[in-house]
Design a protein around this motif. Sequence first.
Motif, PDB file in Angstrom:
ATOM      1  N   HIS A  55       0.694  -1.266  -0.060  1.00  0.00           N
ATOM      2  CA  HIS A  55      -0.102   0.089   0.012  1.00  0.00           C
ATOM      3  C   HIS A  55       0.865   1.392   0.021  1.00  0.00           C
ATOM      4  CE1 HIS A  55       0.778   0.619   4.235  1.00  0.00           C
ATOM      5  NE2 HIS A  55       0.626  -0.733   4.432  1.00  0.00           N
ATOM      6  N   ASN A  59      -5.061  -1.136  -3.057  1.00  0.00           N
ATOM      7  CA  ASN A  59      -4.496  -0.349  -2.144  1.00  0.00           C
ATOM      8  C   ASN A  59      -3.507   1.139  -2.728  1.00  0.00           C
ATOM      9  OD1 ASN A  59      -5.160  -1.369   0.305  1.00  0.00           O
ATOM     10  ND2 ASN A  59      -3.708  -2.918  -0.222  1.00  0.00           N
ATOM     11  N   ARG A  99      -8.362   5.628   2.498  1.00  0.00           N
ATOM     12  CA  ARG A  99      -6.722   5.918   2.290  1.00  0.00           C
ATOM     13  C   ARG A  99      -6.288   7.165   3.209  1.00  0.00           C
ATOM     14  NH1 ARG A  99      -5.185   5.407  -3.964  1.00  0.00           N
ATOM     15  NH2 ARG A  99      -5.766   3.186  -4.392  1.00  0.00           N
ATOM     16  N   TRP A 109      -5.909   0.535   4.825  1.00  0.00           N
ATOM     17  CA  TRP A 109      -5.638  -0.164   3.592  1.00  0.00           C
ATOM     18  C   TRP A 109      -5.963  -1.513   3.619  1.00  0.00           C
ATOM     19  CZ3 TRP A 109      -1.970  -4.072   5.235  1.00  0.00           C
ATOM     20  CH2 TRP A 109      -1.390  -3.904   6.406  1.00  0.00           C
TER      21      TRP A 109
END
Length: 292
Positions: A73, A181, A213, A218
């Motif tokens: 991520h 992600n 986010r 994530w």
Amino acid sequence: MNAPTSRSGAILVFMLVAVALVTGVALLAGSAALSRSRIAADAVVRAQLRAEAFSAAAMAAWAIDADTNGADHLLEPWAQGFQHGDALAAIADEHARLRFPAGADRALGFLLAKASGAREEDAMGQARLLDAWWRETLVLRTNAVLRAEEELLLAPGADPAAVAAALPSLTVLGDGRININTVSHDVFVALALGAGAEIGTAETLFNRVLRSRRRGEWFASLGMTEAHKLLMGEGDALSAKEIAALQAILPRLGVESGFFRITATAQRAGVRRTVQCVYERSAGRVHRWMEW
């Protein structure tokens, strides 16, 4: 009686011309030597910067290998980039791109239209052309493999400007799954449209991903329960259309990436060298390499 004077004048003129010529040759030689010296110095600097860019790219690969938590991520160290001497390395997730062939003209057509500003009908025509070209290529060459997305520029009849504009959102590597992600707005919406979602529903779903986010969240895994929990946020329940769209695209989503695009640029005194490659973590393999 005037002959000696005339000869003296001629000799003086000759000497002046000769001195001028010798001086010119000397200046030219000095200029050429200086030019060669500068070219040699520039070559040394470029070689040094190339070596630093190489080192930065290698360090980026090590950073990728060190990430073994099972999910990739944008809050992880690899996504932040780093400085190494005169080189700056940036890493992007290759699984944030739409893989060609996408399996749906609507997805590719949307990306072409967004990137190039082309009319939707023209972009869809380009998408169908690219898909047909690749299918024909596979029939004629059963072992054909696309090595880089730039090969799409070679498709007969394709609009090079439109295809070139969309290349940053396309890849030919990976299994086609997109990392939720790291995916961008355009690629997520394209994926949702390809799965049959309406444009408005695709937009609101991505806005939910973006808000998640921004909260520092994530996806560690993918399933309707976790997806619903993260996307609902502060209690804003998903609509029936959003749930249906999410169910349709979940099989095309992932949380871990196998391929990363590394770009390392070293710069000093106005001279710059850049190297770029796509690195496969599981195999420790470089799939493409470019320098400029």
